[in-house]
Design an enzyme around this catalytic site. Structure first.
Site, PDB file in Angstrom:
ATOM      1  N   LYS A 252     -36.567  14.351  62.654  1.00  0.00           N
ATOM      2  CA  LYS A 252     -36.878  15.156  61.480  1.00  0.00           C
ATOM      3  C   LYS A 252     -37.390  14.211  60.406  1.00  0.00           C
ATOM      4  O   LYS A 252     -36.628  13.472  59.797  1.00  0.00           O
ATOM      5  CB  LYS A 252     -35.652  15.903  61.002  1.00  0.00           C
ATOM      6  CG  LYS A 252     -35.961  16.824  59.858  1.00  0.00           C
ATOM      7  CD  LYS A 252     -34.777  17.682  59.518  1.00  0.00           C
ATOM      8  CE  LYS A 252     -35.197  18.747  58.541  1.00  0.00           C
ATOM      9  NZ  LYS A 252     -35.829  18.171  57.350  1.00  0.00           N
ATOM     10  N   ARG A 257     -44.716  18.711  54.652  1.00  0.00           N
ATOM     11  CA  ARG A 257     -45.269  19.445  55.786  1.00  0.00           C
ATOM     12  C   ARG A 257     -46.757  19.684  55.568  1.00  0.00           C
ATOM     13  O   ARG A 257     -47.170  20.087  54.483  1.00  0.00           O
ATOM     14  CB  ARG A 257     -44.564  20.790  55.923  1.00  0.00           C
ATOM     15  CG  ARG A 257     -45.022  21.555  57.134  1.00  0.00           C
ATOM     16  CD  ARG A 257     -44.010  22.599  57.450  1.00  0.00           C
ATOM     17  NE  ARG A 257     -44.377  23.380  58.597  1.00  0.00           N
ATOM     18  CZ  ARG A 257     -43.517  24.183  59.208  1.00  0.00           C
ATOM     19  NH1 ARG A 257     -42.289  24.297  58.765  1.00  0.00           N
ATOM     20  NH2 ARG A 257     -43.883  24.873  60.249  1.00  0.00           N
ATOM     21  N   ARG A 273     -46.792  23.474  52.726  1.00  0.00           N
ATOM     22  CA  ARG A 273     -45.878  24.518  53.161  1.00  0.00           C
ATOM     23  C   ARG A 273     -46.101  25.793  52.357  1.00  0.00           C
ATOM     24  O   ARG A 273     -45.886  26.886  52.833  1.00  0.00           O
ATOM     25  CB  ARG A 273     -44.460  23.998  52.944  1.00  0.00           C
ATOM     26  CG  ARG A 273     -43.374  24.872  53.471  1.00  0.00           C
ATOM     27  CD  ARG A 273     -42.029  24.223  53.142  1.00  0.00           C
ATOM     28  NE  ARG A 273     -40.933  25.021  53.619  1.00  0.00           N
ATOM     29  CZ  ARG A 273     -40.595  26.195  53.126  1.00  0.00           C
ATOM     30  NH1 ARG A 273     -41.283  26.709  52.124  1.00  0.00           N
ATOM     31  NH2 ARG A 273     -39.574  26.851  53.628  1.00  0.00           N
ATOM     32  N   PHE A 344     -46.197  17.889  65.155  1.00  0.00           N
ATOM     33  CA  PHE A 344     -45.153  18.499  65.969  1.00  0.00           C
ATOM     34  C   PHE A 344     -45.516  19.864  66.533  1.00  0.00           C
ATOM     35  O   PHE A 344     -44.743  20.443  67.288  1.00  0.00           O
ATOM     36  CB  PHE A 344     -43.814  18.542  65.236  1.00  0.00           C
ATOM     37  CG  PHE A 344     -43.852  19.201  63.867  1.00  0.00           C
ATOM     38  CD1 PHE A 344     -44.030  20.565  63.734  1.00  0.00           C
ATOM     39  CD2 PHE A 344     -43.667  18.434  62.724  1.00  0.00           C
ATOM     40  CE1 PHE A 344     -44.043  21.163  62.486  1.00  0.00           C
ATOM     41  CE2 PHE A 344     -43.672  19.032  61.457  1.00  0.00           C
ATOM     42  CZ  PHE A 344     -43.866  20.398  61.350  1.00  0.00           C
ATOM     43  N   ARG A 421     -38.063  32.532  59.654  1.00  0.00           N
ATOM     44  CA  ARG A 421     -37.003  31.555  59.790  1.00  0.00           C
ATOM     45  C   ARG A 421     -36.075  32.076  60.872  1.00  0.00           C
ATOM     46  O   ARG A 421     -35.626  33.204  60.819  1.00  0.00           O
ATOM     47  CB  ARG A 421     -36.234  31.416  58.483  1.00  0.00           C
ATOM     48  CG  ARG A 421     -35.231  30.278  58.488  1.00  0.00           C
ATOM     49  CD  ARG A 421     -34.403  30.252  57.213  1.00  0.00           C
ATOM     50  NE  ARG A 421     -35.192  30.003  56.009  1.00  0.00           N
ATOM     51  CZ  ARG A 421     -35.634  28.807  55.645  1.00  0.00           C
ATOM     52  NH1 ARG A 421     -35.386  27.755  56.393  1.00  0.00           N
ATOM     53  NH2 ARG A 421     -36.332  28.653  54.548  1.00  0.00           N
ATOM     54  N   LYS A 427     -32.509  22.867  62.229  1.00  0.00           N
ATOM     55  CA  LYS A 427     -32.540  21.544  61.596  1.00  0.00           C
ATOM     56  C   LYS A 427     -31.125  21.022  61.468  1.00  0.00           C
ATOM     57  O   LYS A 427     -30.182  21.768  61.213  1.00  0.00           O
ATOM     58  CB  LYS A 427     -33.236  21.612  60.246  1.00  0.00           C
ATOM     59  CG  LYS A 427     -32.645  22.581  59.258  1.00  0.00           C
ATOM     60  CD  LYS A 427     -33.554  22.669  58.032  1.00  0.00           C
ATOM     61  CE  LYS A 427     -33.078  23.745  57.075  1.00  0.00           C
ATOM     62  NZ  LYS A 427     -34.070  24.053  56.041  1.00  0.00           N
TER      63      LYS A 427
HETATM   64  P1  ATP Z   1     -37.405  24.934  55.084  1.00  0.00           P
HETATM   65  O1  ATP Z   1     -38.782  24.438  55.398  1.00  0.00           O
HETATM   66  O2  ATP Z   1     -36.573  25.165  56.307  1.00  0.00           O
HETATM   67  O3  ATP Z   1     -37.363  26.044  54.111  1.00  0.00           O
HETATM   68  P2  ATP Z   1     -37.156  22.594  53.459  1.00  0.00           P
HETATM   69  O4  ATP Z   1     -38.540  22.758  52.992  1.00  0.00           O
HETATM   70  O5  ATP Z   1     -36.099  22.258  52.458  1.00  0.00           O
HETATM   71  O6  ATP Z   1     -36.627  23.826  54.317  1.00  0.00           O
HETATM   72  P3  ATP Z   1     -36.010  21.008  55.427  1.00  0.00           P
HETATM   73  O7  ATP Z   1     -34.742  21.705  55.191  1.00  0.00           O
HETATM   74  O8  ATP Z   1     -36.001  19.557  55.224  1.00  0.00           O
HETATM   75  O9  ATP Z   1     -37.191  21.531  54.559  1.00  0.00           O
HETATM   76  O10 ATP Z   1     -36.420  21.330  56.943  1.00  0.00           O
HETATM   77  C1  ATP Z   1     -37.551  21.895  57.420  1.00  0.00           C
HETATM   78  C2  ATP Z   1     -38.773  20.997  57.335  1.00  0.00           C
HETATM   79  O11 ATP Z   1     -38.627  19.800  58.072  1.00  0.00           O
HETATM   80  C3  ATP Z   1     -40.021  21.575  57.944  1.00  0.00           C
HETATM   81  O12 ATP Z   1     -40.597  22.528  57.129  1.00  0.00           O
HETATM   82  C4  ATP Z   1     -40.901  20.352  58.101  1.00  0.00           C
HETATM   83  O13 ATP Z   1     -41.592  20.126  56.904  1.00  0.00           O
HETATM   84  C5  ATP Z   1     -39.913  19.228  58.265  1.00  0.00           C
HETATM   85  N1  ATP Z   1     -39.973  18.548  59.574  1.00  0.00           N
HETATM   86  C6  ATP Z   1     -39.809  17.217  59.755  1.00  0.00           C
HETATM   87  N2  ATP Z   1     -39.876  16.879  61.028  1.00  0.00           N
HETATM   88  C7  ATP Z   1     -40.106  18.009  61.731  1.00  0.00           C
HETATM   89  C8  ATP Z   1     -40.278  18.285  63.116  1.00  0.00           C
HETATM   90  N3  ATP Z   1     -40.220  17.345  64.045  1.00  0.00           N
HETATM   91  N4  ATP Z   1     -40.487  19.579  63.465  1.00  0.00           N
HETATM   92  C9  ATP Z   1     -40.542  20.552  62.525  1.00  0.00           C
HETATM   93  N5  ATP Z   1     -40.392  20.335  61.207  1.00  0.00           N
HETATM   94  C10 ATP Z   1     -40.170  19.080  60.802  1.00  0.00           C
END
Ligand code: ATP
Length: 596
Positions: A252, A257, A273, A344, A421, A427
């Site tokens: 991760k 993103r 995103r 990814f 979601r 995660k």
């Molecule tokens: P979310 O996108 O779930 O609302 P967030 O923006 O706070 O939450 P995180 O909680 O850190 O982000 O977890 C999701 C994000 O992790 C994904 O949107 C992506 O940007 C990131 N990410 C990093 N590595 C990967 C991976 N290998 N596959 C998918 N996503 C990944």
């Protein structure tokens, strides 16, 4: 359609907070409209002219809008400003001022299409004289408006047209107006929106061809897809169980993103995103993508992280935030801290939509499509079947600069769920686990006499990290736990020859141990977290003047790092990086925000 009808509908929407009622009002509004008109109404109702991702803005400053209201109402500009300040809304101010004039709106009644065209010309006006054009156009529309129309026209112009309608309510209303209202039909409408991110397109397609026509909405390069999102589970056991005992786990990456759109020919586009276009911030990715992605048109997704060009190590994400708004510095920043995009997923591969394929199939398409290089790489992935395997991967992921792992379903039905979601992706961040997963290799610089069972020997040791730039060993921890009797008994032997009656040169600590040691023996320790400390000297002054970093609840892992000399211990800079990673993770995230 008359703009008055739209304003009347907004007035009714504003008066309610009930989703069902809103849906009824909107469905009634949408149903009779021909396709092009429906598109305009949809965008306008969201306070937009085009789908949000196109980023089209009117660019009318509040002061210009006030001037337009003044011209249309005949009031002094200062009076408009004073009143707007008191009411807190320029829209209501315009409505009041026009009503008090007891004038009849001049000219013919406003049509929605005219208002929309007027706004379009305002958005197009650029450069010298454009402000005058904007003011004049708004004033002309207002001059023909009824007070109620003026209220919503003005709010649209200043970007405060909030009639409380969320995208989901609009989708509900479209389903009521143009489909049989069933869950299935509603699902198709939402899916089309998730793929196209364009409510106007979905609505006009529905009006023209019904839900059957939605199948024709496909991926298109340049039109971002709403991202698939991850759920979370508290433990690796639960996570694996949820995914059916087998999962693809990936590092991760803690970055930004990025959805990359690569046409067959022409410029690459990058979306965040939130579907904002962000390519201008990452010229090195725009350059690298056409070569790395073997065939266009393609849409791939990944996480963009800064990389140290010398060590190839992932850097804290803050390094990237320095790029925002620094057009002229970008060249230098790009050279000093270039980014790397870890891909990814793939949604469109050389013109073929692959988002519906199961994840293992998508991954293999991604591997076939991409020729990895310095800037574009594939996310590190492994298939695991036990929590232990997943745990080992988590450690590796953290060691590689990740913030945890992403576990992905490999089951049938694991197609890309745009905009959703769910538990197809889970995660698991480091901060869900207890303590810091990274271990620290610390150099012994002091010993403290033991008490009780440990009386007569050293019961705890003072540890330091190494700062190569200052050539100093800086204390960060006093560690006593984690030593069993045998380890405690063995330590003095190990330290023989390093004792010192006074503080050795190159050693720095605000703590005075019972016995000093010259740097020589390296211990591996773990702890709960890194904090700032007035007595320790690690990375002193970098977080706050006069304070160093300290490890809370330190614990010896049982491993003496015989393979490391003192200058190969963890460095102060590494410790600082670990501290910053923690701070970043502790910051509030969108995790806690309500679902969209
Ligand atoms: P979310 O996108 O779930 O609302 P967030 O923006 O706070 O939450 P995180 O909680 O850190 O982000 O977890 C999701 C994000 O992790 C994904 O949107 C992506 O940007 C990131 N990410 C990093 N590595 C990967 C991976 N290998 N596959 C998918 N996503 C990944």
């Amino acid at each position: 359609m008359r703009f008055a009808e739209l304003a009347a509908a907004y007035e009714r929407l504003e008066a309610t907070t009930k989703r069902l009622e809103m849906r009824g009002i909107l469905a009634e509004l949408f149903r009779p409209l021909p396709a092009p008109e429906l598109g305009r109404v949809l965008y306008l109702s969201q306070g937009l002219l085009r789908p949000e991702y196109e980023g089209v803005e009117l660019g009318v400053a509040d002061s210009l809008a006030r001037r337009a209201v003044a011209i249309a109402s005949g009031a002094e500009e200062s009076a408009v400003a004073t009143r707007a300040k008191a009411v807190g809304d320029l829209g209501t101010t315009a409505q009041e001022l026009l009503a008090s004039q007891s004038r009849l709106p001049g000219g013919s009644p406003l049509e929605v299409a005219e208002v929309y065209a007027g706004f379009e010309s305002i958005a197009r006006a650029k450069g010298e004289g454009s402000q005058e054009v904007k003011v004049r156009t708004v004033a002309e529309l207002l001059a023909r408006a009824t007070p109620l129309e003026a209220k919503y026209l003005t709010r649209f112009v200043v970007g405060t047209l909030r009639v409380g309608v969320r995208e989901m309510t609009i989708l509900d209303a479209l389903a009521t107006a143009f489909a049989d209202g069933s869950k299935e039909e509603r699902g198709k409408i939402e899916a089309a929106f998730n793929l196209s991110s364009d409510l106007g397109l979905v609505a006009t397609t529905l009006a023209e061809r019904g839900t059957a026509g939605l199948a024709g909405i496909e991926l298109e390069v340049g039109r971002p897809v709403r991202p698939m999102l991850a759920e979370r589970e508290p433990t690796l056991e639960k996570l694996l169980e949820r995914l059916g005992g087998r999962a693809a786990v990936e590092i991760k990456y803690d970055g930004l993103r990025v959805q990359a759109h690569i046409p067959r020919r022409g410029p690459v586009r990058l979306f965040s995103r939130r579907l904002e276009e962000i390519g201008a911030q990452f010229p090195e990715l725009l350059d690298a993508l056409p070569a790395a992605v073997r065939e266009g048109p393609s849409i791939v997704e990944g996480e963009c992280v800064p990389i140290d060009p010398d060590t190839d190590e992932i850097q804290p994400f803050q390094e990237v935030s320095r790029r925002r708004g620094r057009k002229y510095d970008l060249d230098r920043i790009q050279r000093e801290i270039p980014v790397c995009l870890f891909l990814f997923d793939v949604l469109l591969a050389g013109g073929t939509p692959v988002y519906g394929l199961d994840f293992p199939e998508r991954r293999s398409r991604l591997e076939g499509l991409v020729a990895p290089g310095d800037r574009i790489r594939l996310a590190t992935q492994r298939v695991v079947t036990t929590p232990e395997e997943a745990g080992r991967f988590l450690d590796e992921s953290i060691a590689a600069g990740g913030e945890g792992l992403m576990a992905k379903s490999m089951k049938p039905g694991s197609g890309y769920r745009a905009g959703a979601r769910g538990f197809w992706w889970i995660k698991y961040k480091r901060d869900y686990t207890v303590g810091l997963v990274d271990s620290i290799d610390g150099v012994v610089i002091g010993g403290f006499h033991g008490r009780g069972r440990r009386a007569g020997r050293f019961g705890a040791y003072l540890l330091a990290v190494y700062d190569p730039t200052r050539d100093r060993f800086e204390s960060f921890s006093k560690v006593g736990s984690g030593f069993d009797d045998a380890a405690l008994a063995a330590m003095p032997d190990r330290l023989k020859g390093f004792e010192s009656d006074e503080k050795p040169p190159r050693v720095d600590s605000g703590i005075e141990p019972d016995r000093w040691f010259r740097p020589g023996v390296v211990l591996e320790v773990r702890g709960a977290e890194l904090t700032i400390s007035p007595v320790h000297r690690a990375a002193e002054g970098t977080v706050r003047p006069g304070t160093g970093l300290a490890l809370r609840f330190p614990r010896f892992t049982g491993r003496i790092r015989d393979d490391k000399g003192p200058t190969e211990a963890t460095t102060s800079a590494e410790l600082l990086r670990m501290y910053r990673m923690q701070v970043r993770q502790a910051a509030p995230t969108s995790d806690d925000a309500p679902e969209p």
